[in-house]
Scaffold this active site. Structure first.
Site, mmCIF file in Angstrom:
data_model
loop_
_atom_site.group_PDB
_atom_site.id
_atom_site.type_symbol
_atom_site.label_atom_id
_atom_site.label_comp_id
_atom_site.label_asym_id
_atom_site.label_seq_id
_atom_site.Cartn_x
_atom_site.Cartn_y
_atom_site.Cartn_z
ATOM 1 N N LYS A 1 26.173 53.585 48.121
ATOM 2 C CA LYS A 1 26.575 52.732 47.144
ATOM 3 C C LYS A 1 25.793 51.397 47.376
ATOM 4 C CE LYS A 1 30.643 54.375 47.180
ATOM 5 N NZ LYS A 1 30.563 55.805 47.516
ATOM 6 N N LYS B 1 31.621 51.411 42.559
ATOM 7 C CA LYS B 1 31.427 52.377 41.668
ATOM 8 C C LYS B 1 31.329 51.802 40.163
ATOM 9 C CE LYS B 1 33.169 55.976 44.501
ATOM 10 N NZ LYS B 1 34.385 57.038 44.789
#
Ligand SMILES: NC(=O)c1ccc[n+]([C@@H]2O[C@H](COP(=O)([O-])OP(=O)(O)OC[C@H]3O[C@@H](n4cnc5c(N)ncnc54)[C@H](OP(=O)(O)O)[C@@H]3O)[C@@H](O)[C@H]2O)c1
Length: 352
Positions: A125, A223
């Site tokens: 990420k 996220k």
């Protein structure tokens, strides 16, 4: 049949599951999509194996087994960018660079790969969650996919992309975005002390090696930032407040010392569990984002609300406004995450 060179960065839980899946899914991937993945390099933090003609399946499975036993992959590795340059110099065309590390600073590798005409797949990420000025080039890039960065293998990113492609603006995003914190909250519901729940999650391999990555909310913030940025908000970290589930005094301790002291949170969290219960609610670690402003933290959620009982991510949009679009299920785990990466690899070849 398309033969696609694959350069894999990361041979941890997800990387090894991916190699195994590449091997066992060969007949299906060839039959459905006429693709053969030739793994030409596997790279970890210290070592690598390089085989420009592609590693045979028995070699790949031997690497998975050796790595699981803590052995080196092979000789000392070159730098990230040098590896892609070596692949390009070897005449490998149309390769895929797959980053299943958890490393910061992978941007020069990704940029070199894209400049070489290679596709990029991320479970990592961090390149997508850095400052917007650096990260924005990885959004809306048809040669880069990252389904597994949110929701493991569940089609969260694919669903969001579909909503955006069909001109359905995103009003609100919310959900439980951490399998680890979902597990810990479930154990709190059962009356288990917070420190015990954290220790269990760590022992079961649900947490990152340093559980503060999970407990600090940083992974969840990454996220929701990724989803929000896709939805059109040029978010920075400061736009999303986070609740950290440990006191600042424990922030810089070595991991084992941190684990020995996390019991200081038991009392305060027990009180919050009790207060929530008295109000007919359960504590859940949720993320929410609306109009470019978000928050991540522990909140009481009414027992009747879906968020108290199910792990999902929802999108409230123009078309899905009164009832949001929800994607849920068993999201975390290395196999599902690896399957999401494999799906992206297939998608890049099929549509790239
Ligand atoms: N586990 C899950 O269920 C899950 C779910 C969704 C997303 N993810 C994401 O997937 C990624 C991988 O997770 P994981 O559980 O597989 O992590 P992991 O078990 O800690 O493995 C990380 C791997 O990356 C390697 N590595 C570190 N620096 C590197 C570098 N510069 N170049 C190449 N390799 C490097 C490590 O090498 P060594 O082996 O030498 O240490 C290790 O093999 C993370 O970004 C994670 O957030 C994981």
């Amino acid at each position: 049949m398309k033969h696609i060179p694959v350069i894999l960065f990361g041979a941890g839980g997800v990387g090894r599951a991916l190699l195994w899946q590449i091997v066992v899914s060969r007949p299906v991937v060839a039959g459905r999509n006429q693709i053969v993945f030739n793994v030409v390099a596997v790279v970890d933090s210290r070592s690598w194996v390089w085989a420009p003609a592609g590693l045979a399946d028995d070699q790949l499975l031997a690497l998975v087994a050796a790595k699981a036993e803590g052995q080196r992959l092979g000789p000392e590795r070159p730098g990230n960018v040098e590896i892609v340059e070596q692949a390009a110099a070897a005449g490998l065309e149309g390769a895929l660079v797959v980053d299943v590390t958890a490393e910061a600073g992978m941007e020069p590798l990704l940029d070199r790969a894209l400049a070489s005409g290679y596709g990029v797949v991320l479970a990592n990420k961090k390149p997508l969650a850095g400052p917007w000025s650096t990260a924005q080039r990885y959004y809306n890039n048809p040669r880069l996919r990252h389904e597994s960065t949110v929701g493991g293998g569940q089609p969260v990113i694919a669903t969001l992309r579909y909503l955006l492609d069909t001109n359905d603006p995103i009003f609100r995003i919310e959900g439980q975005m951490s399998g680890t914190l979902g597990y810990i909250c479930g154990r709190l519901d059962e009356g288990v002390p917070f420190s015990q729940a954290v220790a269990e999650a760590r022992a079961n391999g649900y947490t990152e090696p340093d559980p503060r990555e999970d407990l600090g909310g940083l992974d969840v913030r990454r996220k929701i930032m990724i989803l929000g940025r896709m939805a059109g908000w040029p978010l920075e970290e400061a736009d999303i407040t986070i609740e950290t589930l440990y006191p600042p005094a424990l922030a810089s301790l070595p991991v084992e010392a941190f684990m020995a002291k996390i019991g200081v949170m038991d009392g305060p969290i027990r009180e919050r569990v009790a207060a929530a219960r008295a109000a007919g609610a359960l504590l859940r670690y949720t993320a929410e984002l609306e109009a470019g402003v978000g928050s991540v933290g522990l909140k009481p959620v009414s027992r009747e609300e879906p968020l108290a009982n199910l792990k999902y991510i929802s999108f409230r949009t123009a078309l899905y406004n009164d009832q949001p679009m929800m994607i849920g299920g068993k999201g975390a785990g290395v196999e599902m995450t690896a399957a999401g990466v494999l799906g992206d690899m297939i998608g890049l070849v099929r549509e790239g």
